[in-house]
Write a protein that holds these residues in place. Structure first.
Motif, PDB file in Angstrom:
ATOM      1  N   ILE A   1      45.020  29.302  35.800  1.00  0.00           N
ATOM      2  CA  ILE A   1      45.155  27.388  35.804  1.00  0.00           C
ATOM      3  C   ILE A   1      46.146  27.683  35.221  1.00  0.00           C
ATOM      4  CG2 ILE A   1      44.230  25.947  34.950  1.00  0.00           C
ATOM      5  CD1 ILE A   1      41.218  27.743  34.897  1.00  0.00           C
ATOM      6  N   ARG A   2      47.535  26.969  36.026  1.00  0.00           N
ATOM      7  CA  ARG A   2      48.331  26.131  35.800  1.00  0.00           C
ATOM      8  C   ARG A   2      48.309  24.371  36.018  1.00  0.00           C
ATOM      9  NH1 ARG A   2      54.578  26.707  36.399  1.00  0.00           N
ATOM     10  NH2 ARG A   2      54.873  24.768  35.734  1.00  0.00           N
ATOM     11  N   THR A   3      48.976  23.634  34.527  1.00  0.00           N
ATOM     12  CA  THR A   3      48.585  21.983  34.977  1.00  0.00           C
ATOM     13  C   THR A   3      49.604  21.014  35.228  1.00  0.00           C
ATOM     14  OG1 THR A   3      46.572  22.463  33.756  1.00  0.00           O
ATOM     15  CG2 THR A   3      47.905  20.637  33.467  1.00  0.00           C
ATOM     16  N   PHE A   4      49.838  20.483  36.173  1.00  0.00           N
ATOM     17  CA  PHE A   4      50.921  20.220  35.852  1.00  0.00           C
ATOM     18  C   PHE A   4      50.472  18.542  35.322  1.00  0.00           C
ATOM     19  CE2 PHE A   4      51.375  23.135  39.351  1.00  0.00           C
ATOM     20  CZ  PHE A   4      52.632  23.673  39.460  1.00  0.00           C
ATOM     21  N   PHE A   5      51.333  17.529  34.234  1.00  0.00           N
ATOM     22  CA  PHE A   5      51.198  16.710  33.600  1.00  0.00           C
ATOM     23  C   PHE A   5      52.164  15.864  33.307  1.00  0.00           C
ATOM     24  CE2 PHE A   5      50.751  13.909  29.857  1.00  0.00           C
ATOM     25  CZ  PHE A   5      48.995  13.622  29.718  1.00  0.00           C
ATOM     26  N   ASP A   6      51.152  14.262  34.485  1.00  0.00           N
ATOM     27  CA  ASP A   6      52.030  13.470  34.961  1.00  0.00           C
ATOM     28  C   ASP A   6      51.881  11.988  33.747  1.00  0.00           C
ATOM     29  OD1 ASP A   6      53.324  11.901  36.874  1.00  0.00           O
ATOM     30  OD2 ASP A   6      51.460  10.534  37.226  1.00  0.00           O
ATOM     31  N   ASN A   7      53.082  11.469  32.657  1.00  0.00           N
ATOM     32  CA  ASN A   7      53.689  11.551  31.440  1.00  0.00           C
ATOM     33  C   ASN A   7      53.313   9.912  32.202  1.00  0.00           C
ATOM     34  OD1 ASN A   7      54.975  14.181  30.856  1.00  0.00           O
ATOM     35  ND2 ASN A   7      54.854  12.308  29.559  1.00  0.00           N
ATOM     36  N   PRO A   8      53.777   9.522  33.067  1.00  0.00           N
ATOM     37  CA  PRO A   8      53.056   7.831  33.140  1.00  0.00           C
ATOM     38  C   PRO A   8      51.943   7.806  33.170  1.00  0.00           C
ATOM     39  CG  PRO A   8      54.926   8.260  34.483  1.00  0.00           C
ATOM     40  CD  PRO A   8      54.437   9.935  34.339  1.00  0.00           C
ATOM     41  N   THR A   9      51.101   8.105  33.988  1.00  0.00           N
ATOM     42  CA  THR A   9      49.006   8.057  33.711  1.00  0.00           C
ATOM     43  C   THR A   9      48.283   8.950  32.922  1.00  0.00           C
ATOM     44  OG1 THR A   9      48.915   9.362  35.657  1.00  0.00           O
ATOM     45  CG2 THR A   9      49.801   7.292  36.379  1.00  0.00           C
ATOM     46  N   PHE A  10      49.561  10.121  31.989  1.00  0.00           N
ATOM     47  CA  PHE A  10      48.475  11.092  31.427  1.00  0.00           C
ATOM     48  C   PHE A  10      48.163  11.504  31.962  1.00  0.00           C
ATOM     49  CE2 PHE A  10      50.110   6.709  29.143  1.00  0.00           C
ATOM     50  CZ  PHE A  10      50.491   7.442  28.491  1.00  0.00           C
TER      51      PHE A  10
ATOM     52  N   SER B   1      45.149  15.918  41.787  1.00  0.00           N
ATOM     53  CA  SER B   1      46.905  14.651  42.387  1.00  0.00           C
ATOM     54  C   SER B   1      47.094  13.842  41.982  1.00  0.00           C
ATOM     55  CB  SER B   1      47.140  15.429  43.617  1.00  0.00           C
ATOM     56  OG  SER B   1      46.390  15.036  44.422  1.00  0.00           O
ATOM     57  N   VAL B   2      48.245  13.735  41.849  1.00  0.00           N
ATOM     58  CA  VAL B   2      49.492  12.293  41.805  1.00  0.00           C
ATOM     59  C   VAL B   2      50.280  12.017  42.364  1.00  0.00           C
ATOM     60  CG1 VAL B   2      50.555  10.244  39.943  1.00  0.00           C
ATOM     61  CG2 VAL B   2      48.653  12.460  38.756  1.00  0.00           C
ATOM     62  N   MET B   3      50.076  10.710  43.111  1.00  0.00           N
ATOM     63  CA  MET B   3      51.516  10.144  43.793  1.00  0.00           C
ATOM     64  C   MET B   3      52.551   9.405  42.896  1.00  0.00           C
ATOM     65  SD  MET B   3      51.113   8.501  47.307  1.00  0.00           S
ATOM     66  CE  MET B   3      50.433   7.190  47.448  1.00  0.00           C
ATOM     67  N   ASP B   4      53.675   9.168  42.904  1.00  0.00           N
ATOM     68  CA  ASP B   4      53.732   7.920  41.728  1.00  0.00           C
ATOM     69  C   ASP B   4      53.980   6.899  42.699  1.00  0.00           C
ATOM     70  OD1 ASP B   4      54.953  10.489  40.202  1.00  0.00           O
ATOM     71  OD2 ASP B   4      55.949  11.076  41.249  1.00  0.00           O
ATOM     72  N   TYR B   5      53.492   5.948  42.167  1.00  0.00           N
ATOM     73  CA  TYR B   5      53.433   4.530  42.361  1.00  0.00           C
ATOM     74  C   TYR B   5      54.579   3.231  41.860  1.00  0.00           C
ATOM     75  CZ  TYR B   5      52.340   0.161  44.877  1.00  0.00           C
ATOM     76  OH  TYR B   5      51.861  -1.278  45.120  1.00  0.00           O
ATOM     77  N   ASP B   6      55.614   3.041  41.602  1.00  0.00           N
ATOM     78  CA  ASP B   6      56.142   1.794  41.222  1.00  0.00           C
ATOM     79  C   ASP B   6      55.247   0.308  42.014  1.00  0.00           C
ATOM     80  OD1 ASP B   6      57.760  -0.038  39.541  1.00  0.00           O
ATOM     81  OD2 ASP B   6      59.229   0.152  41.489  1.00  0.00           O
ATOM     82  N   PRO B   7      54.890  -0.533  40.488  1.00  0.00           N
ATOM     83  CA  PRO B   7      54.021  -1.708  41.426  1.00  0.00           C
ATOM     84  C   PRO B   7      54.907  -2.222  41.279  1.00  0.00           C
ATOM     85  CG  PRO B   7      53.633  -1.265  38.715  1.00  0.00           C
ATOM     86  CD  PRO B   7      54.416   0.190  39.356  1.00  0.00           C
TER      87      PRO B   7
END
Ligand SMILES: [Fe+2]
Length: 307
Positions: free
Chosen positions: A25-34, A53-59
């Protein structure tokens, strides 16, 4: 009465551990959404699954980006993995899924729990999504029911329905590892909120007790970490034993009513996640943007002054 699905998952975990037949298992952490995205693979066949998975989004601008998802693609390419599954534990309210973008690049079947139809119905109404928004789960390739079995290469896997945070939350037990979505967090942070539409603290308690009846040594992988006070690193892996001994909300000995009271009181103090409006509207469509309007552009709706 024994729970046959938990019994099957427990025996899978014990057998896989005894044989050393365990996933990498390899984990990728998205800081903006934890958010923790896990890439799990079978070392024997290099078959892989991408979970949450995470897609970055600028509101502010509505711009999307795929930096973290691209890192995942690069990792998959470098490790020569074959993606068989792109799994969602639930319709997330705090980040947008990158599932369709990843599927286009690395393949894999998109899976989620079969109670997704209830979530699509709730949010379809809330956002007045219209009749062209199918509420039958057809945006996904596979809808898992509680106890559904599947394979990741040569590794056995089993899906568990763990509602409470939402009605459709799933956990996936792959080999000896359980990916538990939004149920438990690290022992020092507690548990997921249960106040979104269709959420239920009592149901969450039962789902958590089910997960905690897996073998103590079960590796569990979380969907989020918010770095509890006193810690200076994010963490996303723990064990059933550690949660049973030390989870601040739901360690062994905390009864249902005490948990429900605590959870309800805490939820009343929480504000909505920053990205709840875009997240829900995209994730209920399997990570796809709402259908473009006649100018070719997709829009996110915000219900105004709704009580
Ligand atoms: Fe969530």
């Amino acid at each position: 009465m024994p729970d046959p699905v938990i019994t099957a998952a427990a025996s899978q975990i014990t057998t896989c551990r005894a044989n050393g037949h365990v996933p990498v298992i390899r984990t990728f952490f998205d800081n903006p959404t934890f958010t923790a995205t896990h890439v799990v693979h079978d070392p024997a066949t290099r078959s892989a699954a991408i979970i949450d998975s995470v897609m970055d989004y600028d509101p502010a601008s509505g711009k999307t980006d795929h930096d973290l998802a691209q890192e995942i693609v690069d990792y998959i390419t470098a490790e020569k993995l074959k993606v068989e599954w792109v799994l969602e534990t639930h319709v997330h309210a705090d980040h947008l899924s990158a599932a369709p973008w990843l599927q286009e690049r690395v393949g894999g079947q998109l899976g989620i729990g079969d109670a997704i139809m209830r979530v699509q119905d709730i949010f379809g109404k809330l956002f007045n999504a219209g009749t062209r928004f199918a509420r039958d789960g057809s945006q996904f390739d596979r809808l898992f029911h509680d106890g559904a079995r599947f394979m990741l290469g040569s590794l056995p896997a089993i899906a568990l329905h763990v509602p409470g945070h939402t009605p459709a939350d799933m956990a996936y037990v792959i080999g000896d590892a359980a990916f538990i979505g939004d149920t438990l967090f690290m022992p020092d942070y507690g548990t997921a909120r249960a106040d979104f539409p269709g959420g239920d603290a009592r149901m969450l308690y039962h789902s958590i007790r089910r997960l905690l009846s897996l073998p103590e040594e079960t590796r569990i992988f979380l969907c989020h970490d918010y770095m509890a006070p006193g810690r200076d690193e994010y963490a996303w892996e723990t064990t059933v034993g550690a949660e049973r001994r030390g989870n601040i909300h739901v360690h062994d000995g905390v009864d249902e009513n005490t948990f429900v009271q605590m959870r309800t009181a805490r939820d009343a103090t929480l504000s909505l996640p920053n990205l709840i409006m875009p997240s829900v509207q995209v994730n209920m469509r399997g990570g796809n943007l709402p259908e473009p309007e006649d100018n070719g552009v997709s829009y996110i709706k915000i219900p105004v002054s709704r009580s």
